[in-house]
Design a protein around this motif. Structure first.
Motif, PDB file in Angstrom:
ATOM      1  N   THR A 173      -5.462  -8.267  -6.758  1.00 19.36           N
ATOM      2  CA  THR A 173      -6.154  -7.184  -7.478  1.00 19.36           C
ATOM      3  C   THR A 173      -7.584  -7.051  -6.984  1.00 19.36           C
ATOM      4  OG1 THR A 173      -4.926  -7.920  -9.386  1.00 19.36           O
ATOM      5  CG2 THR A 173      -6.567  -6.244  -9.758  1.00 19.36           C
ATOM      6  N   LEU A 177       7.079  -4.968 -15.050  1.00 13.18           N
ATOM      7  CA  LEU A 177       5.616  -4.960 -15.001  1.00 13.18           C
ATOM      8  C   LEU A 177       5.070  -5.417 -13.651  1.00 13.18           C
ATOM      9  CD1 LEU A 177       3.868  -4.048 -17.215  1.00 13.18           C
ATOM     10  CD2 LEU A 177       3.354  -6.399 -17.771  1.00 13.18           C
ATOM     11  N   MET A 224      -8.557   2.273 -10.877  1.00 12.92           N
ATOM     12  CA  MET A 224      -9.574   1.244 -10.627  1.00 12.92           C
ATOM     13  C   MET A 224      -9.864   0.460 -11.902  1.00 12.92           C
ATOM     14  SD  MET A 224     -11.737  -0.211  -8.651  1.00 12.92           S
ATOM     15  CE  MET A 224     -12.825   0.418  -7.397  1.00 12.92           C
ATOM     16  N   MET A 249      -7.575  -5.314  -3.775  1.00  8.38           N
ATOM     17  CA  MET A 249      -7.288  -3.882  -3.898  1.00  8.38           C
ATOM     18  C   MET A 249      -8.513  -3.125  -4.403  1.00  8.38           C
ATOM     19  SD  MET A 249      -4.476  -3.522  -2.708  1.00  8.38           S
ATOM     20  CE  MET A 249      -3.738  -4.947  -1.972  1.00  8.38           C
ATOM     21  N   ILE A 250      -9.262  -3.778  -5.327  1.00 12.06           N
ATOM     22  CA  ILE A 250     -10.487  -3.139  -5.820  1.00 12.06           C
ATOM     23  C   ILE A 250     -11.437  -2.924  -4.647  1.00 12.06           C
ATOM     24  CG2 ILE A 250     -12.537  -3.525  -7.254  1.00 12.06           C
ATOM     25  CD1 ILE A 250     -10.705  -4.922  -9.259  1.00 12.06           C
ATOM     26  N   LEU A 308      -2.401   7.212  -1.504  1.00 12.25           N
ATOM     27  CA  LEU A 308      -1.412   7.788  -2.418  1.00 12.25           C
ATOM     28  C   LEU A 308      -0.571   8.837  -1.703  1.00 12.25           C
ATOM     29  CD1 LEU A 308      -3.168   8.422  -5.832  1.00 12.25           C
ATOM     30  CD2 LEU A 308      -1.005   7.285  -5.446  1.00 12.25           C
ATOM     31  N   MET A 344      -1.908   2.302  -3.497  1.00 13.48           N
ATOM     32  CA  MET A 344      -3.352   2.493  -3.482  1.00 13.48           C
ATOM     33  C   MET A 344      -3.939   2.009  -2.164  1.00 13.48           C
ATOM     34  SD  MET A 344      -3.964   4.102  -6.066  1.00 13.48           S
ATOM     35  CE  MET A 344      -5.655   4.336  -6.469  1.00 13.48           C
ATOM     36  N   LEU A 373       5.816  -3.135 -10.865  1.00 15.07           N
ATOM     37  CA  LEU A 373       4.963  -1.949 -11.009  1.00 15.07           C
ATOM     38  C   LEU A 373       3.576  -2.210 -10.445  1.00 15.07           C
ATOM     39  CD1 LEU A 373       4.505   0.890 -12.382  1.00 15.07           C
ATOM     40  CD2 LEU A 373       3.439  -0.408 -14.196  1.00 15.07           C
ATOM     41  N   TYR A 374       2.968  -3.339 -10.852  1.00 14.02           N
ATOM     42  CA  TYR A 374       1.642  -3.682 -10.329  1.00 14.02           C
ATOM     43  C   TYR A 374       1.671  -3.705  -8.813  1.00 14.02           C
ATOM     44  CZ  TYR A 374       0.159  -5.459 -14.934  1.00 14.02           C
ATOM     45  OH  TYR A 374      -0.178  -5.579 -16.252  1.00 14.02           O
ATOM     46  N   PRO A 421       1.497  10.477 -10.625  1.00 15.57           N
ATOM     47  CA  PRO A 421       1.249   9.043 -10.470  1.00 15.57           C
ATOM     48  C   PRO A 421       2.147   8.300 -11.454  1.00 15.57           C
ATOM     49  CG  PRO A 421      -0.702  10.213 -11.270  1.00 15.57           C
ATOM     50  CD  PRO A 421       0.466  11.116 -11.453  1.00 15.57           C
ATOM     51  N   LEU A 453     -10.246  -0.090  -2.600  1.00 18.36           N
ATOM     52  CA  LEU A 453     -10.488   1.173  -3.304  1.00 18.36           C
ATOM     53  C   LEU A 453     -11.950   1.598  -3.216  1.00 18.36           C
ATOM     54  CD1 LEU A 453      -7.875   1.934  -5.142  1.00 18.36           C
ATOM     55  CD2 LEU A 453      -9.550   2.367  -6.742  1.00 18.36           C
ATOM     56  N   TRP A 462       2.045  -0.432  -7.116  1.00 17.88           N
ATOM     57  CA  TRP A 462       0.799   0.340  -7.201  1.00 17.88           C
ATOM     58  C   TRP A 462      -0.248  -0.184  -6.232  1.00 17.88           C
ATOM     59  CZ3 TRP A 462      -1.267   4.722  -8.664  1.00 17.88           C
ATOM     60  CH2 TRP A 462      -0.504   5.527  -9.495  1.00 17.88           C
ATOM     61  N   TYR A 463      -0.291  -1.516  -6.058  1.00 19.38           N
ATOM     62  CA  TYR A 463      -1.207  -2.063  -5.051  1.00 19.38           C
ATOM     63  C   TYR A 463      -0.896  -1.437  -3.697  1.00 19.38           C
ATOM     64  CZ  TYR A 463      -2.339  -5.858  -8.276  1.00 19.38           C
ATOM     65  OH  TYR A 463      -2.747  -6.577  -9.351  1.00 19.38           O
ATOM     66  N   PHE A 485      -7.000  -1.837 -12.570  1.00 16.45           N
ATOM     67  CA  PHE A 485      -7.023  -3.041 -11.725  1.00 16.45           C
ATOM     68  C   PHE A 485      -8.055  -4.041 -12.249  1.00 16.45           C
ATOM     69  CE2 PHE A 485      -5.233  -1.146  -7.500  1.00 16.45           C
ATOM     70  CZ  PHE A 485      -4.021  -0.964  -8.133  1.00 16.45           C
ATOM     71  N   PHE A 488       3.744   5.844 -13.637  1.00 14.23           N
ATOM     72  CA  PHE A 488       3.449   4.547 -14.261  1.00 14.23           C
ATOM     73  C   PHE A 488       4.728   3.879 -14.757  1.00 14.23           C
ATOM     74  CE2 PHE A 488       1.851   1.693 -17.551  1.00 14.23           C
ATOM     75  CZ  PHE A 488       0.738   1.169 -16.937  1.00 14.23           C
TER      76      PHE A 488
END
Lengths: 350, 349
Positions: free
Chosen positions: B324, B275, A137, B327-328, B290, B286, B278-279, B74, B331, B282-283, A140, B76
């Motif tokens: 992003t 990069l 979090m 996604m926040i 997971l 998440m 990867l972002y 996880p 989350l 991960w979006y 992000f 990265f």
């Protein structure tokens, strides 16, 4: 006898603000370094400043990672938010659309407050989340902040970068070294005093076992948000120093995740949860790496590979880091001393 | 004794299903509406674009989900597997294409990109296995305390080593190819689609299908699923844990490397190319939860859609900020993902 108790009193007093006599001596040596021969050159002074800047960041980072056990992956972005706030407030040049022209000395405090506000927000956002979820979090949020800094081109000039005013007119690095050294000490002593109080105990309790801490009457919400806010406040403050020292800011060089990783690697190599480990290791580290970089210019990025390899090695084989090694060595040494004294006494006694 | 069968009307069953899967229904419904809107607004070519890139994000995210589901790592450094794949694709494809310039050969020019992707998969698998043996196996032997967080930070270090190691060895230059297939785009249902994109999509579909078959039908695949459900239980019935872990990591790395090679015509090969993939992956993980491999496949398409929609309506420089922020939001509202996560014990660690 009297002398010894005085010595004890001094060492206890230093302990409150997180120093051992050895640490104090090293600090005084560090403060005198800019007057000694190889260190009074401007480029080496820059290394010292970089070292102190990274050291202070390590302390602020470890305050969250090592105590409440949440890795703040947006650390660099929060630092950058503070830097940009301060830089924009101090701006007088017409290249961006606002010219408040505030003194940088006031601006860095406002930048710090703004960063603290973001930290407060991240603290609230990650309240329900633990471990990896909280880290992701924060990550992000960091990506979003970086994107925003890149896109608000009318006040930050985006990827083109801006040139904030510097603190002083002088081109000498020496005054800046004392500024950042003082800032580092303020960060360290403040956070040390916080973790020595009952806050520190509460942080550790939350970090080790969230539910048990809550069951024993610790309010995790309060402590976690407080921790995030304070850490982010100092990050933003240090960001302000960066802006007004280097005089150039781009989102990519300041707010990128890889900057957080540099701090994280140092904090872990130094020993997490110690506060001072990362700070102590930052200076020799920056020196070694800068020396490497200036001698091997044909190998770009070598220092970052070394960061990565060291971090992996420490995490797999020696998770206590430098602080753990120091404690072990001190234990061993005092054990040896005690044994030597024990053996020596019967011979000496008539 | 008479068996009573509870008769439920279709509407009842539908409403129970909808209530049980509310986040998924909302997100998928929203995505479909958005897709239709984009199709009307900009024409069906954008939809083809979404489907192609979505397939690739699905491939990447499935690997990420697999590693998390089975090994609780996880990952990265997943983007760096993508980067290595892109480099392998480049170094294998370029000599072949140079050779083809001098002596044209229809069959060889058809299979050259496939050779590149397969080479990337092989190199990726070897790299994954080596990394697992060198880094994660020793840590697992030493301690399992704080495993998720420690391995996360380990992969962060790994990502640093791989990115800057590549810069050191190969240099920071961009290496790209103009295209894989030098033929005009195909018209299909009113969409003009480049052959390269169809190639990438076919690779993604075949790989996902093969993965599904492998996981569901083969003995080893079942063993992998067993380990992801209960490690101790799996060990009790005689599954070699170390082998399964190495295999899983190799599989995930190979999948990411394949995506890197297949998308070489879009991304080029350079040290930090991983990069953005990867972002985005991960979006995806998440968002869907997971460790949810099949959810990740659907999620890949949703994220590709979001990305395209952002570029369409906010401009290309916002294409990380808006997803992003969404996604926040997800989350905050549903930390375990819209499809829910079956991985136990992440919340505690």
């Amino acid at each position: 006898m009297d002398q010894k108790s005085l010595w004890n009193r001094i060492s206890d007093g230093l302990g409150i603000i997180g120093f051992t006599p050895l640490g104090l001596v090293l600090l005084i040596v560090l403060a005198l370094l800019p007057f000694v021969s190889p260190f009074n050159q401007e480029h080496i002074l820059r290394w010292l400043i970089m070292g102190a800047f990274l050291a202070a960041q390590c302390v602020a980072f470890d305050f969250t990672a090592g105590y409440i056990n949440v890795v703040n992956f947006g650390f660099a972005a929060i630092l950058g938010a503070g830097a940009y706030t301060s830089a924009v407030l101090a701006n007088t040049s017409p290249v961006i659309s606002v010219q408040p022209g505030l003194s940088p000395w006031i601006g860095i405090w406002i930048g710090a407050l703004f960063a603290g506000l973001i930290g407060f927000g991240v603290g609230i956002l990650t309240l329900r989340l633990r471990g990896i979820f909280a880290a992701v979090m924060a990550w992000f949020v960091g990506i979003a902040l970086l994107g925003v800094a890149n896109n608000l081109t009318n006040i930050t000039r985006g990827p083109m970068g801006m040139a904030p005013r510097t603190f002083l007119e002088t081109t000498s690095n020496r005054p800046y070294f004392y500024i950042i050294l003082a800032m580092m000490l303020i960060v360290y002593i403040t956070l040390r005093l916080v973790v020595r109080s009952r806050f520190g105990l509460a942080f550790k309790a939350i970090g080790q076992n969230f539910d048990a801490a809550r069951a024993s009457g610790i309010n995790p919400t309060l402590y976690r948000v407080f921790n995030f806010t304070l850490s982010a406040f100092f990050a933003g403050w240090l960001g302000g120093f960066y802006a007004h020292y280097f005089g150039s800011l781009t989102p990519q060089t300041l707010m990128h995740t890889s900057k957080t990783v540099e701090v994280l690697a140092l904090a872990y190599i130094g020993g997490r949860g110690s506060l001072w480990g990362g700070m102590a290791i930052a200076f020799p580290f920056v020196f070694g790496i800068e020396a490497l970089r200036s001698n091997l210019t044909d190998l770009p990025g070598l220092h970052l590979v070394i960061y990565g390899v060291l971090m992996i090695a420490i995490m797999v084989y020696y998770p206590a880091g430098f602080a753990g090694f120091y404690a072990w060595a001190k234990d061993k040494l005092s054990g040896l001393l005690a044994r030597a004294r024990g053996q020596a006494q019967p011979i000496e006694a008539p | 004794m008479e068996r009573t069968v509870i008769e439920r009307s279709f509407q009842d069953r539908l409403s129970i299903f909808l209530r049980g899967n509310l986040p998924a229904v909302v997100v998928i419904g929203f995505s479909i509406v958005l897709a239709i809107f984009i199709a009307i607004e900009t024409g069906p070519s954008q939809i083809a674009n979404i489907i192609v890139t979505g397939g690739m994000w699905a491939l990447l995210a499935a690997g990420l989900a697999l590693v998390f589901g089975v090994m609780n790592i996880p990952h990265f450094a997943h983007g760096e597997s993508f980067m290595v794949g892109a480099y392998v694709g480049y170094f294998v494809f370029t000599p072949i294409s140079n050779y083809l310039k001098d002596n044209p050969n229809a069959v060889l020019s058809f299979i050259a990109p496939v050779v590149g992707v397969i080479a990337a998969a092989i190199v990726g698998a070897i790299m994954g296995a080596v990394i697992e043996r060198l880094v994660f196996a020793p840590l697992r032997k030493r301690t399992r305390a704080g495993w998720v967080m420690n391995t996360f930070l380990l992969t962060v270090g790994l990502s640093f080593v791989l990115v800057y190691g590549t810069t050191l060895i190969i240099g920071p230059n961009f290496r790209g190819i103009p295209r894989y297939y030098d033929v005009p785009p195909i018209d299909f249902l009113g969409m003009r689609v480049a052959v390269d994109r169809i190639f990438a999509f076919v690779i993604a579909i075949i790989t996902i299908a093969a993965l599904t078959y492998f996981m569901q039908k083969t003995r080893t695949g079942r063993a992998i699923r067993a380990v992801s459900q209960d490690e101790t239980g799996a060990q009790l019935v005689g599954i070699n844990l170390g082998f399964i872990h190495t295999l899983t990591f190799a599989l995930a790395t190979a999948m990411a490397a394949m995506a890197g090679a297949a998308l070489l015509f879009m991304f080029q090969a350079y040290p930090t190319v991983g990069l953005k993939p990867l972002y985005l992956s991960w979006y995806v993980v998440m968002m869907v939860g997971l460790g949810n491999v099949y959810g990740a496949i659907i999620g890949g398409f949703i994220v590709a859609l979001l990305q395209t929609a952002t570029q369409q309506f906010f401009g290309i420089s916002w294409d990380l900020v808006v997803p992003t922020a969404l996604m926040i939001l997800i989350l905050i509202l549903v930390p375990s993902g819209i499809f829910g996560s079956e991985v136990k014990g992440i919340q505690e660690q």
